[in-house]
Scaffold this active site. Structure first.
Site, PDB file in Angstrom:
ATOM      1  N   GLU A  61       0.925  -1.350   0.005  1.00 11.66           N
ATOM      2  CA  GLU A  61      -0.087   0.055   0.149  1.00 11.66           C
ATOM      3  C   GLU A  61       0.828   1.271   0.077  1.00 11.66           C
ATOM      4  O   GLU A  61       0.567   2.277  -0.747  1.00 11.66           O
ATOM      5  CB  GLU A  61      -0.908  -0.073   1.042  1.00 11.66           C
ATOM      6  CG  GLU A  61      -2.096  -1.160   1.215  1.00 11.66           C
ATOM      7  CD  GLU A  61      -1.699  -2.428   1.386  1.00 11.66           C
ATOM      8  OE1 GLU A  61      -0.469  -2.652   1.798  1.00 11.66           O
ATOM      9  OE2 GLU A  61      -2.474  -3.499   1.302  1.00 11.66           O
ATOM     10  N   HIS A 130     -11.151  -4.941  10.059  1.00 14.66           N
ATOM     11  CA  HIS A 130     -11.905  -4.681   8.640  1.00 14.66           C
ATOM     12  C   HIS A 130     -12.922  -3.714   8.750  1.00 14.66           C
ATOM     13  O   HIS A 130     -13.817  -3.713   7.932  1.00 14.66           O
ATOM     14  CB  HIS A 130     -12.145  -5.595   8.096  1.00 14.66           C
ATOM     15  CG  HIS A 130     -11.010  -6.584   7.452  1.00 14.66           C
ATOM     16  ND1 HIS A 130     -10.054  -6.767   8.175  1.00 14.66           N
ATOM     17  CD2 HIS A 130     -10.793  -6.859   5.967  1.00 14.66           C
ATOM     18  CE1 HIS A 130      -9.312  -7.693   6.948  1.00 14.66           C
ATOM     19  NE2 HIS A 130      -9.785  -7.321   5.946  1.00 14.66           N
TER      20      HIS A 130
HETATM   21  C1  LIG Z   1      -2.720  -4.503   4.425  1.00 12.13           C
HETATM   22  C2  LIG Z   1      -3.611  -5.335   3.808  1.00 12.13           C
HETATM   23  N1  LIG Z   1      -3.778  -5.195   2.324  1.00 12.13           N
HETATM   24  C3  LIG Z   1      -4.798  -5.908   1.873  1.00 12.13           C
HETATM   25  C4  LIG Z   1      -5.522  -7.009   2.452  1.00 12.13           C
HETATM   26  C5  LIG Z   1      -6.793  -7.790   1.644  1.00 12.13           C
HETATM   27  N2  LIG Z   1      -6.253  -9.058   1.582  1.00 12.13           N
HETATM   28  C6  LIG Z   1      -6.846  -9.939   2.605  1.00 12.13           C
HETATM   29  S1  LIG Z   1      -5.932 -11.315   2.231  1.00 12.13           S
HETATM   30  C7  LIG Z   1      -5.372 -10.879   0.962  1.00 12.13           C
HETATM   31  C8  LIG Z   1      -4.247 -11.765   0.165  1.00 12.13           C
HETATM   32  C9  LIG Z   1      -3.019 -12.244   0.703  1.00 12.13           C
HETATM   33  O1  LIG Z   1      -2.216 -13.120   0.332  1.00 12.13           O
HETATM   34  P1  LIG Z   1      -1.295 -14.049   0.713  1.00 12.13           P
HETATM   35  O2  LIG Z   1      -0.453 -13.278   1.811  1.00 12.13           O
HETATM   36  O3  LIG Z   1      -0.716 -14.772  -0.169  1.00 12.13           O
HETATM   37  O4  LIG Z   1      -1.930 -15.062   1.967  1.00 12.13           O
HETATM   38  P2  LIG Z   1      -3.193 -16.206   1.375  1.00 12.13           P
HETATM   39  O5  LIG Z   1      -4.578 -15.421   1.488  1.00 12.13           O
HETATM   40  O6  LIG Z   1      -2.902 -16.789   0.001  1.00 12.13           O
HETATM   41  O7  LIG Z   1      -3.032 -17.105   2.469  1.00 12.13           O
HETATM   42  C10 LIG Z   1      -5.416  -9.540   0.532  1.00 12.13           C
HETATM   43  C11 LIG Z   1      -5.106  -8.935  -0.606  1.00 12.13           C
HETATM   44  C12 LIG Z   1      -5.528  -6.929   3.856  1.00 12.13           C
HETATM   45  N3  LIG Z   1      -6.302  -7.856   4.538  1.00 12.13           N
HETATM   46  N4  LIG Z   1      -4.365  -6.304   4.393  1.00 12.13           N
END
Ligand SMILES: Cc1ncc(C[n+]2csc(CCOP(=O)(O)OP(=O)(O)O)c2C)c(N)n1
Ligand SMILES: [Mg+2]
Lengths: 327, 339
Positions: A61, A130
């Site tokens: 971000e 959230h």
């Molecule tokens: C700082 C932040 N940015 C965006 C999000 C929205 N978001 C939640 S999970 C996710 C994907 C994260 O991917 P990863 O770290 O690979 O974990 P996975 O869900 O694949 O287990 C996103 C973009 C968030 N929760 N926190």
């Protein structure tokens, strides 16, 4: 002639129009492309405009908001989508220390024509991390304009003037509004609205309910209930949270002489506090009763439905606050 | 789709564990799988709300890794943490009740699926801010180091988190101060809809971690044997005072990112290919081939898992709602309890 569309469709149309009309405009953010937009606002855009202009970013971000600021300085007109206000905290330094300050700090040499959009608010049982509403924090910062479209008309019409604005504009889209539908006058291509004034969404004379964003439908519902009890409530939608439309606020106070401010921010130091302070400074002698506030309870927003509902402003709380002014 | 992710060849070689240990790990994978299948159903029924991120397909990682830890260790997890919580020792009852929003839940129903917490097992939570747990883990490890405690902090996070500043700042701090952190990266190749190739200029995550001067190793996250053996060795090195260590688990999420995901970003064939490498059935097949597991024994483990799920749902159903009057408790320490 009017046509019916949802808040989501209105936002999508507004972005599509901007991308079609101005080659400098591009959309950047997490999952705006291949995923189709977290809330499907940009569904289909990748195919229509290509990956250069519909730019999926890594989870960075601070990095991509900062890059948006740089791109704006470099002559483009970025729409940077931060998935939610909650994650905008990771980008806050770039927004506050770069976007908001650069024009002034550079002696007027470097304006930042950037639009940052983000979803805000609680009400979907997403739990504390959230469910934030930090509009008040953003409205604290000189150098940025803060918008809160709460109607279909504003969802459709605020983006174009925001992009035309030479300074950074932050647009807060409340997550509870996305599926709301409404009528839009069929003006052809000219949907733009002003981004300077507050608007009366329901006229009344006994009490002014001042609100914005996700609380607008709640305030209108409360006004409806109050009407049945013989209280005529005016509902003022602020629309623009910075700079505030002081004249519209003063007019509502002068007309109704009783005021309730409704805001999903926490009460302490929130935007409602600022509005009340202005009323007290400028319209104290117009008041027939103390100003009341209905805000979020001072608690991290809980997951359980009944607790979440209890933590947020609701129509019944607004009704009770209004009646308290007549007691 | 222009990016393809092929599954690795199926795991082979003998399972180096006795029957008892192998059964415990298999049982835990089944417990997670059955609990989450039920959770998805309960989401459809409106009993569970908000965000629900399923771990189905990735069970070998939490089970293999957490069985390599000791009770005094700390665990920091993400919003995809039902499995980690369960294996760490939270009762399925308390997890299910939490997802129902009931007061009997491990966070009194205030946190829900993404925010499971348990002080007794040193489970420092489900964190729903991507990357948010990493600096916290560094701090927990700093405390353990300064207090001379024999305590490893295991921090789980996804491939998506690697792009966040918090990842880089936490790895640097941990390496600089030689903190006892085990960075457990669950690389399921996607962060929401964004494939790792579209998020990382350097997709070899061990190279990134290695650049901070810590040992980094990769393992097959679909193979519980590889996960457990490598994590055990890694945890021992961290415990011995070597400083932080990074382990990448190459895994795959079989289900959608959350319950709102239309999965436009990956091919069905890719998901199907990875499903053939499902950690439960490949492990089961190996144990059977070695004569360590009979079909009836497998069915008994599975039946026990399903019974536990059924009981947990009944427990959650029978739970109570925290009274609204108590909602403000624990925002801060009440004045009478403060020093
Ligand atoms: C700082 C932040 N940015 C965006 C999000 C929205 N978001 C939640 S999970 C996710 C994907 C994260 O991917 P990863 O770290 O690979 O974990 P996975 O869900 O694949 O287990 C996103 C973009 C968030 N929760 N926190
Ligand atoms: Mg991932």
């Amino acid at each position: 002639m009017t046509r019916r569309l949802s808040y989501r469709e209105a936002m999508r149309e507004a972005m599509r129009e901007a991308l079609q009309n101005d080659p400098r405009v591009f959309l950047m953010g997490e999952d705006v492309g291949r995923y189709g937009g977290t809330y499907a606002f940009s569904k289909g855009f990748l195919d229509e405009f290509g990956p250069e202009r519909i730019r999926d970013t890594p989870l960075s971000e601070l990095g991509f908001v900062g890059a948006g600021i740089g791109a704006a300085l470099g002559g483009l007109r970025p729409i940077v989508e931060v998935m939610t206000v909650n994650f905008s905290l990771l980008a806050l330094d770039q927004i506050v220390n770069s976007a908001a300050l650069l024009r002034h700090m550079s002696g007027g040499q470097f304006p930042v024509p950037l639009v940052i959009r983000m979803c805000t608010g609680a009400g979907r049982q997403l739990a504390a991390q959230h469910s934030h509403s930090f509009e008040g924090w953003y409205a604290h910062i000189p150098g940025i304009k803060v918008l809160a479209p709460a109607t279909i008309e504003d969802a459709r019409g605020m983006l174009a003037p925001a992009l035309a604005d030479p300074d950074p504009v932050v647009i807060f889209e409340h997550c509870g509004l996305f599926n709301v539908e409404g009528e839009l006058p069929d003006n052809g291509d000219d949907c733009a609205v002003d981004i300077a004034s507050a608007k009366v969404r329901r006229a009344g004379k006994d009490v002014a309910i001042i609100t914005y964003g996700g609380c607008l439908p709640k305030a209108l519902a409360a006004a409806e209930t109050l009407a049945q009890d013989g209280i005529s409530a005016e509902v003022l939608d602020l629309r623009v949270l910075r700079p505030l439309d002081d004249a519209a606020i003063a007019a509502a106070v002068a007309k109704c002489r009783r005021v309730v401010v409704v805001d999903e921010n926490w009460k302490s130091g929130g935007l409602a506090a600022e509005i009340v302070a202005r009323i007290v400074e400028h319209a104290f002698f117009e008041l027939d009763a103390p100003v009341a506030r209905v805000c979020a309870e001072e608690v991290p927003i809980p997951y359980a439905k009944h607790l979440e509902e209890a933590a947020l402003p609701q129509p019944d709380k607004i009704v009770a606050a209004v009646k308290g002014l007549f007691a | 789709m222009d990016v393809e992710h092929h599954a690795p060849p199926p795991p082979s070689g003998p399972v180096p564990w006795d029957k008892d240990f192998a059964f415990r790990l298999l049982a835990d994978m089944l417990r997670i799988r059955r609990m989450e299948e039920k959770s998805a159903e309960l989401y459809g029924a409106g009993k569970i709300r908000g965000f629900l991120h399923l771990y189905i397909g990735e069970e070998a990682v939490a089970v293999g890794a957490l069985h390599a830890l000791q009770p005094q260790d700390n665990v920091v997890a993400t919003y995809r943490e039902h499995g980690h919580a369960l294996v760490r020792g939270l009762s399925m009852n308390s997890i299910m009740a939490e997802m129902f929003g009931k007061r009997e839940g491990c966070a009194k129903g205030r946190g829900g699926s993404m925010h499971l917490f348990d002080a007794a097992t040193r489970f420092y939570g489900g964190n729903a801010i991507v990357g948010g747990g990493l600096p916290l883990a560094a701090g927990l490890a700093l405390a353990a180091k300064l207090r001379n405690e024999d305590r490893v902090t295991a921090c789980f996070f996804g491939d998506g988190a690697v792009a966040e500043g918090a990842f880089h700042e936490a790895l640097n701090l941990a390496a600089l101060w030689k903190l006892p952190v085990l960075f457990c990266c669950e690389n399921n190749l996607y962060g929401m809809g964004t494939a790792i190739e579209r998020a990382e200029a350097q997709t070899d995550l061990c190279v990134k971690a290695g650049s901070y001067g810590m040992a980094a190793l990769s393992c097959d996250g679909m193979d519980i044997v590889d996960v457990h053996e490598k994590t055990r060795e890694a945890a021992a090195r961290v415990r011995a005072g070597e400083g932080p260590l990074f382990v990448e688990y190459r895994t795959y999420r079989f289900r959608a990112h959350s319950m709102f995901d239309a999965e436009l970003y990956r091919a069905k064939a890719e998901v199907e290919e990875w499903k053939t490498r499902g950690p439960i059935h490949t492990f089961t097949a190996r144990l059977k081939a070695e004569g360590k597991l009979a079909e009836e024994e497998f069915l008994a483990l599975d039946a026990a898992a399903m019974k536990e799920v059924e009981d947990a749902v009944a427990y959650a159903e029978a739970g109570s709602w925290e009274p609204v009057e108590e909602m403000l408790a624990d925002v801060t320490t009440p004045p009478e309890a403060a020093p």
